[in-house]
Scaffold this motif. Structure first.
Motif, PDB file in Angstrom:
ATOM      1  N   ASN A  50       1.045  -1.288  -0.024  1.00  0.00           N
ATOM      2  CA  ASN A  50      -0.130   0.619  -0.101  1.00  0.00           C
ATOM      3  C   ASN A  50       0.996   1.252   0.320  1.00  0.00           C
ATOM      4  O   ASN A  50       2.061   0.874   0.500  1.00  0.00           O
ATOM      5  N   TYR A  51       0.436   2.273  -1.079  1.00  0.00           N
ATOM      6  CA  TYR A  51       0.963   3.216  -0.902  1.00  0.00           C
ATOM      7  C   TYR A  51       1.090   3.989   0.741  1.00  0.00           C
ATOM      8  O   TYR A  51       1.834   4.974   0.548  1.00  0.00           O
ATOM      9  N   LYS A  77     -14.673   1.163  -2.625  1.00  0.00           N
ATOM     10  CA  LYS A  77     -14.141   1.071  -4.062  1.00  0.00           C
ATOM     11  C   LYS A  77     -12.810   2.364  -3.768  1.00  0.00           C
ATOM     12  O   LYS A  77     -11.805   2.150  -4.397  1.00  0.00           O
ATOM     13  N   ARG A  78     -13.440   2.794  -3.861  1.00  0.00           N
ATOM     14  CA  ARG A  78     -11.731   4.881  -3.934  1.00  0.00           C
ATOM     15  C   ARG A  78     -10.637   4.257  -2.945  1.00  0.00           C
ATOM     16  O   ARG A  78      -9.880   4.722  -3.515  1.00  0.00           O
ATOM     17  N   PHE A  79     -10.735   3.653  -1.640  1.00  0.00           N
ATOM     18  CA  PHE A  79     -10.427   3.735  -0.847  1.00  0.00           C
ATOM     19  C   PHE A  79      -9.027   2.084  -0.467  1.00  0.00           C
ATOM     20  O   PHE A  79      -8.113   1.965  -0.394  1.00  0.00           O
ATOM     21  N   GLY A  80      -9.728   1.455  -1.162  1.00  0.00           N
ATOM     22  CA  GLY A  80      -9.435   0.098  -0.751  1.00  0.00           C
ATOM     23  C   GLY A  80      -9.082  -0.171  -2.518  1.00  0.00           C
ATOM     24  O   GLY A  80      -7.994  -1.547  -2.352  1.00  0.00           O
ATOM     25  N   PHE A  81      -9.195  -0.231  -3.553  1.00  0.00           N
ATOM     26  CA  PHE A  81      -9.467  -1.632  -4.938  1.00  0.00           C
ATOM     27  C   PHE A  81      -8.428  -0.324  -5.731  1.00  0.00           C
ATOM     28  O   PHE A  81      -8.644  -0.909  -6.921  1.00  0.00           O
ATOM     29  N   LYS A 170     -12.724 -13.295  -3.017  1.00  0.00           N
ATOM     30  CA  LYS A 170     -13.614 -13.521  -2.251  1.00  0.00           C
ATOM     31  C   LYS A 170     -13.431 -12.287  -1.943  1.00  0.00           C
ATOM     32  O   LYS A 170     -14.521 -11.309  -0.627  1.00  0.00           O
ATOM     33  N   ILE A 171     -12.524 -11.154  -1.136  1.00  0.00           N
ATOM     34  CA  ILE A 171     -12.707  -9.766  -0.778  1.00  0.00           C
ATOM     35  C   ILE A 171     -13.402  -8.589  -2.043  1.00  0.00           C
ATOM     36  O   ILE A 171     -14.325  -7.996  -1.854  1.00  0.00           O
ATOM     37  N   PRO A 188      -4.288  -8.110  -7.205  1.00  0.00           N
ATOM     38  CA  PRO A 188      -3.537  -6.921  -7.838  1.00  0.00           C
ATOM     39  C   PRO A 188      -5.005  -5.741  -7.200  1.00  0.00           C
ATOM     40  O   PRO A 188      -4.199  -4.703  -7.060  1.00  0.00           O
ATOM     41  N   ILE A 189      -5.952  -6.058  -7.310  1.00  0.00           N
ATOM     42  CA  ILE A 189      -6.669  -4.700  -6.701  1.00  0.00           C
ATOM     43  C   ILE A 189      -6.751  -4.629  -5.245  1.00  0.00           C
ATOM     44  O   ILE A 189      -6.256  -3.847  -4.584  1.00  0.00           O
ATOM     45  N   CYS A 190      -6.700  -5.624  -4.449  1.00  0.00           N
ATOM     46  CA  CYS A 190      -6.598  -6.018  -2.650  1.00  0.00           C
ATOM     47  C   CYS A 190      -5.377  -6.325  -2.002  1.00  0.00           C
ATOM     48  O   CYS A 190      -5.403  -6.235  -0.706  1.00  0.00           O
TER      49      CYS A 190
END
Length: 200
Positions: A50-51, A77-81, A170-171, A188-190
């Motif tokens: 995480n940045y 979505k905004r802060f996690g994906f 599943k997340i 790569p997303i979460c």
């Protein structure tokens, strides 16, 4: 060993924010816990991918927004994906304000916020565990805090039926198309590992 036992642990969901120079950023975490009251300290485990992680390492400052059950999926979505390395997560976001430490916190969808300063950190491999003194905090609403279980049952959209073959996270719902999912695969997303994928 039945890894599913780990899902029985209870977790909250939080927006962890940091600032470096003029850049604000935040990510979703589920690992904030108060560990002492005198001094008032919390721990936060943050994925090194995480940045926000690197911003906290450099500045030693963070804010935690404790999300409430009113939080819509858009906030996750905004802060996690997406990554703050290439995205300004606060563009068109009108539900934050600045605390006295200069960092943002969510003024909507959070029932409280905590400002903290890092006093120690521990390398956990994929994550860093930060121990931090609480420097400020306030209650914003009486809406109950959202738990990981509540998020999965009431906020996260149900996965759409797909003809794709492979493995689904599943997340967040990311689909890995392949017959065999590598044991060390990271979404790569979460940023969750292979254990959080199911065969489709």
């Amino acid at each position: 060993m039945n890894q599913a036992a780990m899902f029985q642990l209870t977790y909250g969901l939080f927006v962890l924010s940091a600032k470096r120079g003029e850049k604000d950023n935040a990510c979703i975490v589920n690992t904030v816990q108060q560990v002492t009251t005198t001094p008032n300290r919390i721990t936060v485990a943050v994925n090194k991918a995480n940045y926000t992680h690197d911003m906290i390492v450099e500045t030693g400052m963070m804010n935690v927004s404790i999300l409430s059950e009113e939080t819509p999926f858009e906030v996750f979505k905004r802060f996690g994906f997406q990554t703050g390395a290439t995205t300004d997560k606060f563009t068109d976001c009108d539900y934050y304000t600045r605390a006295e430490n200069g960092l943002v916190y969510l003024s909507k969808y959070a029932n409280a916020y905590i400002s903290a300063k890092v006093v120690a950190s521990y390398d956990l491999g994929t994550h860093t565990l930060f121990v931090a003194d609480v420097t400020d905090a306030d209650v914003l609403s009486n809406v109950p805090s959202v738990t990981y279980a509540y998020y999965h049952k009431n906020i996260k959209p149900k996965p759409e039926k797909t003809k794709a073959k492979g493995w689904r996270c599943k997340i967040c719902g990311y689909v890995y198309e392949g017959e065999v999912l590598p044991e060390d695969f990271i979404c790569p997303i979460c940023k969750h590992g292979a254990f959080d994928f199911e065969r489709i």
